[in-house]
Design a protein around this motif. Sequence first.
Motif, PDB file in Angstrom:
ATOM      1  N   PRO A  62       0.824  -1.221   0.000  1.00 28.44           N
ATOM      2  CA  PRO A  62       0.000   0.000   0.000  1.00 28.44           C
ATOM      3  C   PRO A  62       0.861   1.276   0.000  1.00 28.44           C
ATOM      4  O   PRO A  62       1.955   1.294   0.562  1.00 28.44           O
ATOM      5  N   HIS A  63       0.327   2.285  -0.665  1.00 27.50           N
ATOM      6  CA  HIS A  63       0.966   3.610  -0.690  1.00 27.50           C
ATOM      7  C   HIS A  63      -0.117   4.661  -0.516  1.00 27.50           C
ATOM      8  O   HIS A  63      -1.315   4.361  -0.568  1.00 27.50           O
TER       9      HIS A  63
ATOM     10  N   HIS B 288       8.786   5.571   3.628  1.00 27.69           N
ATOM     11  CA  HIS B 288       8.684   5.702   2.175  1.00 27.69           C
ATOM     12  C   HIS B 288       9.291   6.998   1.636  1.00 27.69           C
ATOM     13  O   HIS B 288       9.945   6.987   0.597  1.00 27.69           O
TER      14      HIS B 288
ATOM     15  N   ILE C  50       3.932   7.231   4.132  1.00 25.41           N
ATOM     16  CA  ILE C  50       3.878   6.022   4.968  1.00 25.41           C
ATOM     17  C   ILE C  50       5.290   5.839   5.541  1.00 25.41           C
ATOM     18  O   ILE C  50       6.281   6.052   4.815  1.00 25.41           O
TER      19      ILE C  50
ATOM     20  N   CYS D 172       4.661  10.024  -0.820  1.00 27.38           N
ATOM     21  CA  CYS D 172       4.061   8.990   0.014  1.00 27.38           C
ATOM     22  C   CYS D 172       4.728   9.092   1.379  1.00 27.38           C
ATOM     23  O   CYS D 172       5.945   8.934   1.491  1.00 27.38           O
TER      24      CYS D 172
ATOM     25  N   MET E  96      10.439   8.202  -2.080  1.00 24.90           N
ATOM     26  CA  MET E  96       9.132   8.133  -2.729  1.00 24.90           C
ATOM     27  C   MET E  96       8.452   9.503  -2.761  1.00 24.90           C
ATOM     28  O   MET E  96       7.493   9.764  -2.030  1.00 24.90           O
TER      29      MET E  96
HETATM   30 CU   LIG Z   1       4.615   4.505  -0.199  1.00 23.36          CU
END
Ligand SMILES: [Cu+2]
Length: 161
Positions: free
Chosen positions: A83-84, A148, A145, A143, A153
């Motif tokens: 998931p992102h 990340h 998260i 992203c 990212m």
């Molecule tokens: Cu991500």
Amino acid sequence: VHRRRLLILSVFAAAAFAGCGSATTPLMHYGTPPPPTASPSLAPSASPAGGNTASLSEWKVQVASTLAAGKSTIKITNAGAIPHELLVFKSDKEASAYPLNPEGGIIEEGGGVTLVSDGENVEPGGSQVRVLNLSPGKYLFVCNIPGHFKAGMFTVVTVGP
Ligand SMILES: [Cu+2]
């Protein structure tokens, strides 16, 4: 002389005609045109009308480097295996100067950066349509998260007038 030449010509023509016929017959069997197929470039990248796309994967955010100001629709897809999410920050800061928590994630309410768009996580293979309303300036599509952003990212997007 005249007659003989005509006879030879007509024999030759008949032979040519026969040869032609036997040659074109198989071609007519195999020569039927295949059904029209859609051009691959037109098929898969369906996006909202007049919209933009963002693709998330490990560890990239792929989106146009420049966007037009104003209201626009963006279709976010997760092409990765985990998931992102896609957050959009507005800031004049370089990505490396964003305020970070001890784990290396962006502090979303941090000084000098403004979170202008947020949404649910996108599952692998999933997508999400989001409406953005961006004024001209410099943005970070990222992203956030845990881990990340640190893994790279994110991407910088300039919104023009
Ligand atoms: Cu991500």
